[in-house]
Write a protein that holds these residues in place. Structure first.
Motif, PDB file in Angstrom:
ATOM      1  N   GLY A  89       0.792  -1.335  -0.163  1.00  0.00           N
ATOM      2  CA  GLY A  89      -0.005  -0.534   0.010  1.00  0.00           C
ATOM      3  C   GLY A  89       0.543   1.449  -0.259  1.00  0.00           C
ATOM      4  O   GLY A  89       1.767   1.359  -0.381  1.00  0.00           O
ATOM      5  N   SER A  90       0.166   2.119   0.221  1.00  0.00           N
ATOM      6  CA  SER A  90       1.045   3.883   0.564  1.00  0.00           C
ATOM      7  C   SER A  90       0.399   4.798   1.228  1.00  0.00           C
ATOM      8  O   SER A  90      -0.789   4.601   1.519  1.00  0.00           O
ATOM      9  N   ALA A  91       0.604   6.021   1.663  1.00  0.00           N
ATOM     10  CA  ALA A  91      -0.395   6.883   1.849  1.00  0.00           C
ATOM     11  C   ALA A  91      -1.947   7.673   1.556  1.00  0.00           C
ATOM     12  O   ALA A  91      -1.874   7.069   1.989  1.00  0.00           O
ATOM     13  N   ALA A  92      -1.169   6.658   0.432  1.00  0.00           N
ATOM     14  CA  ALA A  92      -2.147   7.241  -0.839  1.00  0.00           C
ATOM     15  C   ALA A  92      -3.227   6.588  -0.468  1.00  0.00           C
ATOM     16  O   ALA A  92      -4.522   6.595  -0.458  1.00  0.00           O
ATOM     17  N   THR A  93      -3.259   5.745  -0.841  1.00  0.00           N
ATOM     18  CA  THR A  93      -3.702   4.144  -0.686  1.00  0.00           C
ATOM     19  C   THR A  93      -3.490   2.867   0.591  1.00  0.00           C
ATOM     20  O   THR A  93      -2.633   1.800  -0.529  1.00  0.00           O
ATOM     21  N   PRO A  94      -3.405   2.990   1.256  1.00  0.00           N
ATOM     22  CA  PRO A  94      -3.053   2.485   2.305  1.00  0.00           C
ATOM     23  C   PRO A  94      -3.927   0.975   2.020  1.00  0.00           C
ATOM     24  O   PRO A  94      -5.109   0.517   1.396  1.00  0.00           O
ATOM     25  N   THR A  95      -2.704  -0.334   2.650  1.00  0.00           N
ATOM     26  CA  THR A  95      -3.393  -1.441   2.438  1.00  0.00           C
ATOM     27  C   THR A  95      -4.306  -1.722   2.963  1.00  0.00           C
ATOM     28  O   THR A  95      -5.800  -2.955   2.620  1.00  0.00           O
ATOM     29  N   ILE A  96      -5.248  -1.909   4.631  1.00  0.00           N
ATOM     30  CA  ILE A  96      -5.494  -1.675   5.106  1.00  0.00           C
ATOM     31  C   ILE A  96      -6.435  -0.261   5.202  1.00  0.00           C
ATOM     32  O   ILE A  96      -6.380   0.610   5.781  1.00  0.00           O
ATOM     33  N   ALA A  97      -7.872  -0.322   4.491  1.00  0.00           N
ATOM     34  CA  ALA A  97      -8.245   0.778   4.774  1.00  0.00           C
ATOM     35  C   ALA A  97     -10.004   0.573   5.596  1.00  0.00           C
ATOM     36  O   ALA A  97     -10.538  -0.825   5.928  1.00  0.00           O
ATOM     37  N   PHE A  98     -10.510   1.520   5.577  1.00  0.00           N
ATOM     38  CA  PHE A  98     -12.405   1.067   6.221  1.00  0.00           C
ATOM     39  C   PHE A  98     -13.214   1.411   5.154  1.00  0.00           C
ATOM     40  O   PHE A  98     -13.124   2.815   4.173  1.00  0.00           O
ATOM     41  N   ASN A  99     -14.411   0.595   5.382  1.00  0.00           N
ATOM     42  CA  ASN A  99     -15.003   1.734   4.646  1.00  0.00           C
ATOM     43  C   ASN A  99     -16.111   2.139   4.133  1.00  0.00           C
ATOM     44  O   ASN A  99     -16.202   3.378   5.647  1.00  0.00           O
ATOM     45  N   GLY A 100     -15.879   3.931   3.372  1.00  0.00           N
ATOM     46  CA  GLY A 100     -16.547   4.683   3.546  1.00  0.00           C
ATOM     47  C   GLY A 100     -15.423   6.110   3.524  1.00  0.00           C
ATOM     48  O   GLY A 100     -15.533   7.228   3.866  1.00  0.00           O
ATOM     49  N   ASP A 101     -13.750   5.143   3.875  1.00  0.00           N
ATOM     50  CA  ASP A 101     -12.882   6.115   4.459  1.00  0.00           C
ATOM     51  C   ASP A 101     -10.991   5.608   3.367  1.00  0.00           C
ATOM     52  O   ASP A 101     -10.226   5.181   4.706  1.00  0.00           O
ATOM     53  N   THR A 102     -11.678   5.013   2.761  1.00  0.00           N
ATOM     54  CA  THR A 102     -10.098   4.119   1.450  1.00  0.00           C
ATOM     55  C   THR A 102      -9.159   5.035   2.032  1.00  0.00           C
ATOM     56  O   THR A 102      -8.165   4.407   1.750  1.00  0.00           O
ATOM     57  N   ASN A 103      -8.893   6.154   2.685  1.00  0.00           N
ATOM     58  CA  ASN A 103      -7.902   6.748   2.489  1.00  0.00           C
ATOM     59  C   ASN A 103      -7.149   6.898   3.402  1.00  0.00           C
ATOM     60  O   ASN A 103      -5.933   7.660   4.153  1.00  0.00           O
ATOM     61  N   THR A 104      -7.557   6.170   5.199  1.00  0.00           N
ATOM     62  CA  THR A 104      -7.181   5.828   6.431  1.00  0.00           C
ATOM     63  C   THR A 104      -7.633   4.582   6.378  1.00  0.00           C
ATOM     64  O   THR A 104      -8.304   3.488   5.632  1.00  0.00           O
ATOM     65  N   GLY A 105      -6.290   4.457   7.428  1.00  0.00           N
ATOM     66  CA  GLY A 105      -5.894   2.620   7.438  1.00  0.00           C
ATOM     67  C   GLY A 105      -4.449   2.808   7.872  1.00  0.00           C
ATOM     68  O   GLY A 105      -3.407   4.004   7.723  1.00  0.00           O
ATOM     69  N   LEU A 106      -3.797   0.860   7.355  1.00  0.00           N
ATOM     70  CA  LEU A 106      -2.464   1.140   7.542  1.00  0.00           C
ATOM     71  C   LEU A 106      -2.062   0.508   6.573  1.00  0.00           C
ATOM     72  O   LEU A 106      -2.604   0.200   5.311  1.00  0.00           O
ATOM     73  N   TYR A 107      -0.428   0.460   6.653  1.00  0.00           N
ATOM     74  CA  TYR A 107       0.294   0.426   4.949  1.00  0.00           C
ATOM     75  C   TYR A 107       1.697   0.061   5.884  1.00  0.00           C
ATOM     76  O   TYR A 107       2.405   0.976   6.598  1.00  0.00           O
ATOM     77  N   SER A 108       2.608  -0.202   4.686  1.00  0.00           N
ATOM     78  CA  SER A 108       3.822  -0.697   4.811  1.00  0.00           C
ATOM     79  C   SER A 108       5.102   0.098   4.075  1.00  0.00           C
ATOM     80  O   SER A 108       4.732  -0.018   2.905  1.00  0.00           O
ATOM     81  N   PRO A 109       5.776   1.247   5.169  1.00  0.00           N
ATOM     82  CA  PRO A 109       6.402   1.583   3.809  1.00  0.00           C
ATOM     83  C   PRO A 109       7.268   1.896   3.893  1.00  0.00           C
ATOM     84  O   PRO A 109       8.484   2.200   2.828  1.00  0.00           O
ATOM     85  N   GLY A 110       8.372   0.489   4.144  1.00  0.00           N
ATOM     86  CA  GLY A 110       9.743  -0.272   3.865  1.00  0.00           C
ATOM     87  C   GLY A 110       9.649  -1.417   4.547  1.00  0.00           C
ATOM     88  O   GLY A 110       8.407  -1.952   5.973  1.00  0.00           O
ATOM     89  N   ALA A 111      10.308  -2.155   4.335  1.00  0.00           N
ATOM     90  CA  ALA A 111      10.476  -3.355   5.605  1.00  0.00           C
ATOM     91  C   ALA A 111      10.709  -3.550   6.853  1.00  0.00           C
ATOM     92  O   ALA A 111      11.690  -2.151   7.591  1.00  0.00           O
ATOM     93  N   ASP A 112       9.898  -4.134   7.755  1.00  0.00           N
ATOM     94  CA  ASP A 112      10.280  -3.663   8.738  1.00  0.00           C
ATOM     95  C   ASP A 112       9.287  -2.630   9.399  1.00  0.00           C
ATOM     96  O   ASP A 112       9.600  -2.234  10.546  1.00  0.00           O
ATOM     97  N   SER A 113       8.450  -2.218   8.796  1.00  0.00           N
ATOM     98  CA  SER A 113       7.695  -0.883   9.478  1.00  0.00           C
ATOM     99  C   SER A 113       6.072  -1.178   8.985  1.00  0.00           C
ATOM    100  O   SER A 113       5.513  -1.478   7.731  1.00  0.00           O
ATOM    101  N   ILE A 114       5.682  -0.046   9.824  1.00  0.00           N
ATOM    102  CA  ILE A 114       4.065  -0.512   9.172  1.00  0.00           C
ATOM    103  C   ILE A 114       3.988   1.427   9.698  1.00  0.00           C
ATOM    104  O   ILE A 114       3.750   1.544  10.606  1.00  0.00           O
ATOM    105  N   ALA A 115       2.744   1.811   8.857  1.00  0.00           N
ATOM    106  CA  ALA A 115       2.742   3.435   9.461  1.00  0.00           C
ATOM    107  C   ALA A 115       1.200   3.379   9.226  1.00  0.00           C
ATOM    108  O   ALA A 115       0.073   2.473   8.519  1.00  0.00           O
ATOM    109  N   LEU A 116       0.643   4.633  10.011  1.00  0.00           N
ATOM    110  CA  LEU A 116      -1.056   4.212  10.404  1.00  0.00           C
ATOM    111  C   LEU A 116      -1.410   5.646   9.606  1.00  0.00           C
ATOM    112  O   LEU A 116      -0.685   7.394  10.021  1.00  0.00           O
ATOM    113  N   VAL A 117      -2.025   6.033   8.460  1.00  0.00           N
ATOM    114  CA  VAL A 117      -2.715   7.347   8.263  1.00  0.00           C
ATOM    115  C   VAL A 117      -4.249   7.741   8.277  1.00  0.00           C
ATOM    116  O   VAL A 117      -4.748   6.690   8.106  1.00  0.00           O
ATOM    117  N   SER A 118      -4.382   8.733   8.609  1.00  0.00           N
ATOM    118  CA  SER A 118      -5.522   9.480   8.827  1.00  0.00           C
ATOM    119  C   SER A 118      -6.172  10.764   7.726  1.00  0.00           C
ATOM    120  O   SER A 118      -5.629  11.943   7.431  1.00  0.00           O
TER     121      SER A 118
END
Length: 90
Positions: free
Chosen positions: A61-90
């Protein structure tokens, strides 16, 4: 069990419905949407209800399109910016 596969007259694929207990062995391919707990899936795989898995592989995924997103708010969620990293975007 009810199985509908193809119309002999038109060669149109009608779909597959399995009711009751069933066991499938080997590989299966589905050309359309598959629903578990729904008769009208709107995505490639739509599960309605509680699901369980021991391991889940998903894309980075990416900050603009997180891999784990929420129904009705698809640009908020979790993604991995690189190895061994998880990021939250809202």
């Amino acid at each position: 069990m009810r199985i509908q596969v193809m119309s002999l007259a038109s060669s149109t694929i009608l779909g597959l419905t399995v009711q009751g207990n069933s066991t499938t062995t080997g590989d299966a391919y589905f050309a359309g949407n598959v629903g578990i707990g729904t008769a009208n899936p709107s995505a490639t795989l739509e599960v309605v209800g509680i699901s369980s898995t021991s391991l889940l592989y998903i894309g980075a995924g990416s900050a603009a399109t997180p891999t784990i997103a929420f129904n009705g708010d698809t640009n908020t969620g979790l993604y991995s910016p690189g190895a061994d990293s998880i990021a939250l975007v809202s």
